[in-house]
Design a protein around this motif. Structure first.
Motif, PDB file in Angstrom:
ATOM      1  N   GLY B 353      21.424   7.328  42.066  1.00  0.00           N
ATOM      2  CA  GLY B 353      22.102   7.288  43.357  1.00  0.00           C
ATOM      3  C   GLY B 353      23.426   8.002  43.344  1.00  0.00           C
ATOM      4  N   ASP B 354      24.180   7.879  42.244  1.00  0.00           N
ATOM      5  CA  ASP B 354      25.467   8.595  42.215  1.00  0.00           C
ATOM      6  C   ASP B 354      25.231  10.049  41.872  1.00  0.00           C
ATOM      7  N   PRO B 355      25.936  10.947  42.580  1.00  0.00           N
ATOM      8  CA  PRO B 355      25.812  12.367  42.234  1.00  0.00           C
ATOM      9  C   PRO B 355      26.407  12.639  40.853  1.00  0.00           C
ATOM     10  N   VAL B 356      25.879  13.643  40.189  1.00  0.00           N
ATOM     11  CA  VAL B 356      26.364  13.991  38.846  1.00  0.00           C
ATOM     12  C   VAL B 356      26.994  15.390  38.882  1.00  0.00           C
ATOM     13  N   VAL B 357      28.179  15.510  38.280  1.00  0.00           N
ATOM     14  CA  VAL B 357      28.780  16.854  38.164  1.00  0.00           C
ATOM     15  C   VAL B 357      29.071  17.129  36.696  1.00  0.00           C
ATOM     16  N   ASN B 358      29.194  18.413  36.365  1.00  0.00           N
ATOM     17  CA  ASN B 358      29.527  18.777  34.984  1.00  0.00           C
ATOM     18  C   ASN B 358      31.023  18.633  34.742  1.00  0.00           C
ATOM     19  N   ALA B 359      31.368  18.346  33.502  1.00  0.00           N
ATOM     20  CA  ALA B 359      32.772  18.096  33.173  1.00  0.00           C
ATOM     21  C   ALA B 359      33.658  19.304  33.462  1.00  0.00           C
ATOM     22  N   ASP B 360      33.104  20.537  33.314  1.00  0.00           N
ATOM     23  CA  ASP B 360      33.993  21.682  33.508  1.00  0.00           C
ATOM     24  C   ASP B 360      33.957  22.196  34.941  1.00  0.00           C
ATOM     25  N   GLU B 361      33.347  21.417  35.843  1.00  0.00           N
ATOM     26  CA  GLU B 361      33.443  21.818  37.242  1.00  0.00           C
ATOM     27  C   GLU B 361      34.790  21.379  37.820  1.00  0.00           C
ATOM     28  N   SER B 362      35.191  22.068  38.882  1.00  0.00           N
ATOM     29  CA  SER B 362      36.514  21.748  39.420  1.00  0.00           C
ATOM     30  C   SER B 362      36.446  20.484  40.268  1.00  0.00           C
ATOM     31  N   ILE B 363      37.625  19.929  40.534  1.00  0.00           N
ATOM     32  CA  ILE B 363      37.694  18.747  41.388  1.00  0.00           C
ATOM     33  C   ILE B 363      37.120  19.084  42.760  1.00  0.00           C
ATOM     34  N   GLU B 364      37.333  20.358  43.126  1.00  0.00           N
ATOM     35  CA  GLU B 364      36.887  20.779  44.443  1.00  0.00           C
ATOM     36  C   GLU B 364      35.404  20.458  44.663  1.00  0.00           C
ATOM     37  N   SER B 365      34.599  20.740  43.628  1.00  0.00           N
ATOM     38  CA  SER B 365      33.171  20.506  43.824  1.00  0.00           C
ATOM     39  C   SER B 365      32.863  18.998  43.829  1.00  0.00           C
ATOM     40  N   THR B 366      33.699  18.256  43.098  1.00  0.00           N
ATOM     41  CA  THR B 366      33.538  16.803  43.143  1.00  0.00           C
ATOM     42  C   THR B 366      33.780  16.302  44.566  1.00  0.00           C
ATOM     43  N   LEU B 367      34.813  16.924  45.152  1.00  0.00           N
ATOM     44  CA  LEU B 367      35.210  16.519  46.486  1.00  0.00           C
ATOM     45  C   LEU B 367      34.052  16.664  47.474  1.00  0.00           C
ATOM     46  N   LYS B 368      33.281  17.704  47.257  1.00  0.00           N
ATOM     47  CA  LYS B 368      32.160  17.941  48.156  1.00  0.00           C
ATOM     48  C   LYS B 368      31.181  16.765  48.129  1.00  0.00           C
ATOM     49  N   CYS B 369      30.996  16.197  46.928  1.00  0.00           N
ATOM     50  CA  CYS B 369      30.100  15.042  46.818  1.00  0.00           C
ATOM     51  C   CYS B 369      30.627  13.873  47.650  1.00  0.00           C
ATOM     52  N   PHE B 370      31.956  13.690  47.567  1.00  0.00           N
ATOM     53  CA  PHE B 370      32.533  12.590  48.352  1.00  0.00           C
ATOM     54  C   PHE B 370      32.358  12.850  49.836  1.00  0.00           C
ATOM     55  N   LEU B 371      32.550  14.090  50.225  1.00  0.00           N
ATOM     56  CA  LEU B 371      32.376  14.412  51.631  1.00  0.00           C
ATOM     57  C   LEU B 371      30.947  14.161  52.064  1.00  0.00           C
ATOM     58  N   GLY B 372      30.023  14.284  51.086  1.00  0.00           N
ATOM     59  CA  GLY B 372      28.627  14.017  51.382  1.00  0.00           C
ATOM     60  C   GLY B 372      28.331  12.525  51.487  1.00  0.00           C
ATOM     61  N   GLY B 373      29.333  11.670  51.254  1.00  0.00           N
ATOM     62  CA  GLY B 373      29.150  10.243  51.453  1.00  0.00           C
ATOM     63  C   GLY B 373      29.082   9.420  50.176  1.00  0.00           C
ATOM     64  N   ALA B 374      29.198  10.075  49.014  1.00  0.00           N
ATOM     65  CA  ALA B 374      29.104   9.321  47.775  1.00  0.00           C
ATOM     66  C   ALA B 374      30.307   8.408  47.598  1.00  0.00           C
ATOM     67  N   GLN B 375      30.122   7.300  46.871  1.00  0.00           N
ATOM     68  CA  GLN B 375      31.229   6.389  46.590  1.00  0.00           C
ATOM     69  C   GLN B 375      31.897   6.747  45.272  1.00  0.00           C
TER      70      GLN B 375
END
Ligand SMILES: Nc1ncnc2c1ncn2[C@@H]1O[C@H](COP(=O)(O)OP(=O)(O)OP(=O)(O)O)[C@@H](O)[C@H]1O
Ligand SMILES: [Mg+2]
Lengths: 680, 407
Positions: B353-375
């Motif tokens: 259920g939680d989206p997964v990002v790679n460690a060397d990705e930027s915060i920016e891409s993490t932010l996109k997951c949150f915008l998509g509704g993730a907690q």
């Protein structure tokens, strides 16, 4: 910016004014104040005798050494000459032309072939080979010793300073001056000339090697250090490589210097080279031969310069399809084939010489031209001599006579003369232009007395003061010491004569050269036509210029004057053009906007902006004139040049060396003056 | 909520009072190893979860270190040494040197670089970066101080030893390339091998490979002046790598390159470094480059290191206005990587259920997951293990504390 009142400038002005006043006194009371006007006889020392004695001791001390070196060089000369002469001329032409083709392209290959053929038909093959022998032996020696000195100077700061000073002197002492002691050391003959050529050609090599090695970029050195270079590797792989271009530039200059001096050293005689032929023809007034031989020298010089420039200096494009070994292999093969197949069929160069037919015809036609032009040339000569050269030499006081100018310096005229000069000086002084005022007064005095009548002590004092103003106590000491040394060794009258000749030619060179430079800067076509002429004048060995001069103007001061002008005008024109061209566009635009006429633009904007370039050119002009002084003496002017030349024929090395050193001294002092002036 | 508290606790352990620098930079102690300090603290707070986020090499002895290094240009050599030998403070010494008419280009720098670490050096033009690098490789002799490389005192090393070390272990790229103008590109690259006496064919083969690596295949026989600035720089890079050095100095290696090539070279650099693990000192004017490539960043001013630490340190706690001016326009969202702020999850969790990002990705891409509704977002390391998680509050606090919050 306030300075204490008795500052350097006002002290200098005061002092110069005093010196001028003294000079006027000396002129007015010449008899009572003769020690002020002329160098007293009791003042001179037998310096040249001492020098002779020293050289004699030196040469007996090291006789066996010099004999050994001399014999070795002589043997090499003879061997090389006979080897080169054994090669048939056709083979030589084929190989040289192919070589030029490879190194410098088709244009210069054609020039090579033309030159060689011209030499054959001119009947100067043997003589040209002799010259080539001298050059090809002198060049490697100059390169080896020059490069060794350069490397030494590069590796040690103190050596560098010493080498620099020695080279300065070597490059300003006319080569004739050290021919004489070399004759004492090595005996009369081609070896002395060869050694002189090596000495003369070595400074550019040394200078370029040192500069090249010194200028390796810092990060290149550091990169090599990080790569772990040893000291030897650093030198051989890095510095030497980085210096290659510079060194090759030096090689080009060294080649030209060697050739020029080899031609020059022909005055010693004994090797029957092409320089000797030029000289002999000039002495016997065989202008046909002279022109033919002079053209050989000129062609050789241009060829060597262009080919070596193409080989060393210009960017080399790998344009040939053949690899180097196979090309040279082919060239040798072609030479061999020509040698075996064609050469035996061809007559010897002596048989091919057209000179016996050509020279008399040429001579006659040249003579008739010179006779035809004689009214023009004679008028030109007499006008310039009467109204320009003579007043400079002996002053108005002696040239303004009914015999010369047609009227006399009456008291009324004298009064007008004095009033004009003093008046304009006063006006200038009131406008705060004290320097200009002093200059006007000096000019007035000089014009009145001429160089020969210029009181010596006030002159030295004035120059010393100016030196102090320009360069402080050091320059003052150099000026005073140098001029006094000249006076003490008894060369003052000769020096003043040379000064007159120099002044006349330099003034002319400045006016004409400056004018040409301005024209060239303004009009592209002028610039384009001037460039090859300048190149030509700078490439040909100076004494080739003498032949046409003697032909049209005979032997004498006037020919010397023209020779010096021809040689000295080039730098003036070049630097003026360059300086004016480099004036930033914004400055001349600003001038245009301010509404300048084009003359105003030139004088108010461009000249001031180009000032330092022009002064540099002036300096070069003076140096060129000094270098030409000794050569010009060959066509019969007096002065230091002639002293050097006479010393050569009398094998009086003391006199030759000292006269040469006097020229070097003047060169050094004026060089310092000009450099300071450029900075101010 | 809990997670955020943990992260905050971890931070506040090193930041007693907000606004004060995270690491006091006392005289001569610019070399405090910040990242190590922080990760230890995190570990202490989170004893149950293994390994902190950042994929740094494990603790190791510094391979290169310098202590109180001084390089002074100008002035009377004897007086300069006398001043440096005194016991007075660094600023006092600097003032006295300047009064003497001398120019302290490197002023009392101390620093440690660990094996395999990339240290980025920044600072305004003339701040002494190149000079410091030159001192560290002993291209110039410092007036005072100590430089140790692999335990050996470089400044005392005998010339023969120094030559040997340089041949085998040190490579350097120069700001102005430092190519030999008379050698072709391939011979320039092969030069260090030639100096070592390698046979012609071998060294040319190696050099050809190196040139290919930097994208200059086909230009082997060009002379330096026939190459563009960027191409020359790449020749310099190839040359510095050909001996496979352990310690690699790069003085603005990418400054002459156009943005496209620069990006390529940076990628190549990272790829190489992942394989080769060299110890690198890298001078740059570009903070983004520093953030992207470096493990730590040092900022210099007037010959001193004013701050040294990770990107996050600079963003969160710039030491002074000078440092702040360097990071002022840095898009924090882009330069900070997810792995750098993720905190280990306290309780075991299922990543479904939680989206997964790679460690060397930027915060920016993490932010996109949150915008998509993730907690919350799970951060995964390159080797597939879980580095930690980032939740809503954590990201909020990050945004609040960096300049990206105002953007
Ligand atoms: N060879 C030298 N002689 C005298 N002063 C020097 C020398 N090299 C550097 N300096 C001085 O040292 C100071 C630092 O220079 P440095 O080259 O290290 O600066 P930098 O930080 O690398 O600058 P940049 O970003 O422009 O490359 C400057 O003030 C410079 O003037
Ligand atoms: Mg720098």
């Amino acid at each position: 910016m306030l300075e204490a009142f008795p500052n350097r400038q006002s002290l200098t002005a005061l002092g110069c004014f005093g010196a001028l006043a003294l000079a006027v006194l000396a002129v007015m009371f010449g008899r009572e104040l003769s020690w002020l006007a002329q160098v007293p006889a009791s003042f001179s020392l037998p310096v040249s005798n001492w020098t002779n004695a020293a050289i004699a001791t030196f040469s007996t001390e090291f006789r066996s050494l010099f004999r050994f070196v001399g014999d070795a060089l002589n043997w090499q000369l003879k061997t090389l000459q006979s080897v080169l002469l054994d090669i048939p001329w056709s083979v030589m032409i084929v190989v040289l032309t192919l070589g030029a083709l490879r190194i410098a392209g088709p244009g210069l290959a054609a020039l090579t072939a033309t030159t060689c053929l011209y030499i054959v038909f001119a009947g100067y093959w043997k003589e040209s080979i002799a010259t080539l022998t001298l050059v090809s032996l002198g060049l490697p020696l100059a390169c080896i010793f020059g490069a060794a000195l350069g490397i030494l100077a590069h590796s040690n700061r103190y050596v560098a300073a010493a080498v620099d000073a020695v080279l300065d002197v070597m490059q300003t002492v006319p080569a004739f001056a050290y021919l004489t002691p070399l004759i004492v050391l090595f005996g009369f003959g081609p070896v002395a000339g060869l050694v002189a050529s090596v000495l003369f050609a070595l400074p550019p090599m040394t200078r370029n090697v040192k500069v090249g090695l010194d200028q390796t970029p810092r990060e290149t050195i550091e990169a090599a250090e990080i790569a772990g270079c040893s000291r030897l590797q650093m030198f051989a792989l890095v510095r030497l490589g980085a210096a290659t271009r510079q060194i090759l530039m030096g090689l080009n200059q060294t080649i030209m210097a060697t050739l020029s001096m080899v031609i020059f050293a022909a005055v010693i005689g004994g090797f029957e080279d092409i320089g000797w032929e030029v000289l002999r023809a000039a002495r016997r007034a065989e202008f046909g031969n002279g022109i033919i031989a002079g053209l050989v020298v000129t062609l050789l010089a241009i060829l060597l310069d262009r080919v070596s420039e193409a080989a060393f200096v210009r960017e080399r494009q790998p344009q040939n399809k053949l690899s180097a070994p196979s090309f040279w292999g082919l060239a040798v093969l072609a030479g061999g084939v020509v040698w075996v197949v064609i050469a035996p069929l061809l007559p010897s160069p002596a048989q091919l010489s057209m000179r016996p037919y050509l020279a008399p015809v040429l001579n006659d036609s040249l003579m008739s031209v010179s006779v035809y032009l004689s009214t023009v040339t004679a008028t030109l000569k007499s006008v310039i001599t009467t109204y320009f050269l003579l007043p400079l030499r002996i002053g108005l006081v002696r040239s303004l006579t009914p015999a010369i100018w047609g009227f006399e310096m009456s008291p009324a005229l004298m009064a007008i003369y004095v009033t004009v000069f003093c008046g304009s000086a006063l006006v200038l002084a009131f406008r705060q232009q004290v320097g200009a005022a002093l200059g006007v007064l000096f000019a007035g005095l000089l014009l009145y007395t001429g160089f020969s009548g210029m009181p010596w002590l006030p002159l030295i004092a004035g120059l010393t003061l100016v030196g102090w103003w320009l360069g402080g106590i050091r320059l003052a000491a150099i000026t005073a010491g140098g001029l006094m040394a000249i006076a003490v060794s008894g060369f003052w009258p000769s020096t003043m004569f040379s000064a007159y000749l120099m002044a006349a030619s330099i003034i002319t060179a400045i006016v004409l050269g400056g004018l040409l430079g301005v024209l060239a800067a303004e009009y592209e076509p002028v610039s384009r036509t001037m460039r090859p002429v300048n190149d030509f004048l700078q490439t040909i060995p100076p004494f080739v210029i003498l032949i046409p001069l003697i032909m049209f103007f005979q032997v004498g001061d006037f020919s010397s004057y023209l020779a010096i002008v021809a040689y000295a005008i080039v730098p003036m024109a070049r630097y003026t053009e360059q300086g004016l061209r480099h004036v930033p566009a914004t400055q001349s635009d600003a001038g245009h906007l301010a509404g300048c006429t084009s003359l105003q633009l030139l004088f108010l904007v461009k000249f001031p902006a180009a000032r330092s370039d022009i002064i540099l050119g002036l300096n070069q002009t003076i140096m060129a004139a000094l270098a030409m002084l000794a050569v010009a003496a060959l066509v019969g002017s007096r002065g230091l040049g002639q002293d050097v030349y006479i010393a050569l024929s009398k094998a009086d090395s003391g006199m030759g060396l000292l006269a040469g050193l006097s020229i070097a001294m003047i060169a050094m002092i004026s060089d310092r003056f000009m450099r300071r002036m450029a900075v101010r | 909520m809990k997670l955020f508290a943990t992260w905050k606790a971890a931070l506040s352990a090193t930041i007693p009072v907000a606004g004060e620098p995270m690491f006091a930079l006392a005289e001569g102690s610019a070399g405090v190893d910040s990242s190590r300090g922080r990760s230890t603290d995190v570990k202490a707070a989170q004893s149950s979860v293994p390994a902190p986020q950042e994929n740094r090499p494990a603790k190791a002895e510094p391979i290169l270190s310098c202590r109180d290094l001084w390089k002074v240009y100008g002035g009377d050599a004897r007086r300069v040494r006398a001043i440096l030998a005194e016991g007075s403070s660094r600023d006092e010494k600097i003032a006295r040197l300047i009064a003497e008419g001398a120019n302290p280009s490197v002023a009392g720098v101390s620093l440690d670089v660990r094996n395999g670490e990339i240290l980025m050096v920044m600072g305004l033009s003339g701040s002494g970066k190149s000079t410091m690098v030159r001192c560290l490789s002993r291209l110039i002799e410092p007036e005072a101080g100590e430089v140790r490389f692999e335990g050996l005192d470089l400044l005392q090393a005998k010339p023969a030893d120094l030559t040997e070390i340089r041949r085998r272990k040190i490579g350097m790229v120069f700001q102005n390339f430092g190519l030999m103008g008379h050698l072709t590109a391939i011979n320039n690259v092969a030069f260090p091998l030639r100096v070592q006496g390698m046979a012609l064919a071998d060294r040319l083969a190696k050099a050809r490979g190196m040139l290919e690596l930097v994208g200059l295949a086909g230009r082997e026989d060009c002379l330096p002046h026939q190459l563009s600035g960027g191409q020359q720089q790449r020749v310099g890079i190839a040359r510095s790598l050909i001996t496979d050095p352990d310690l690699w100095f790069l003085d603005e290696p990418f400054s002459a390159l156009d943005p496209l090539i620069r990006k390529q070279m940076q990628d190549e650099f990272l790829r190489l470094q992942a394989k080769l693990h060299k110890t690198i000192i890298f001078v740059t004017h570009d903070f983004l480059e520093a953030a992207r490539l470096g493990d730590r960043i040092a900022i210099m001013k007037d010959g001193k290191i004013v701050q040294i630490g990770s990107v996050l340190d600079f963003l969160l706690n710039p030491a002074d206005d000078y440092v702040r001016s360097f990071v002022a326009d840095v898009p924090a969202l882009r330069v900070v990587k997810a792995g750098q702020i993720a905190v280990p999850a306290k309780e075991p969790f299922s990543s479904q259920g939680d989206p997964v990002v790679n460690a060397d990705e930027s915060i920016e891409s993490t932010l996109k997951c949150f915008l998509g509704g993730a907690q919350r977002v799970v951060v995964r390391k390159a080797d597939g293990t879980i580095a930690g998680v980032i939740d809503h509050n954590l990201i909020k606090s990050f945004l609040g504390r960096t300049n990206s919050g105002h953007a």
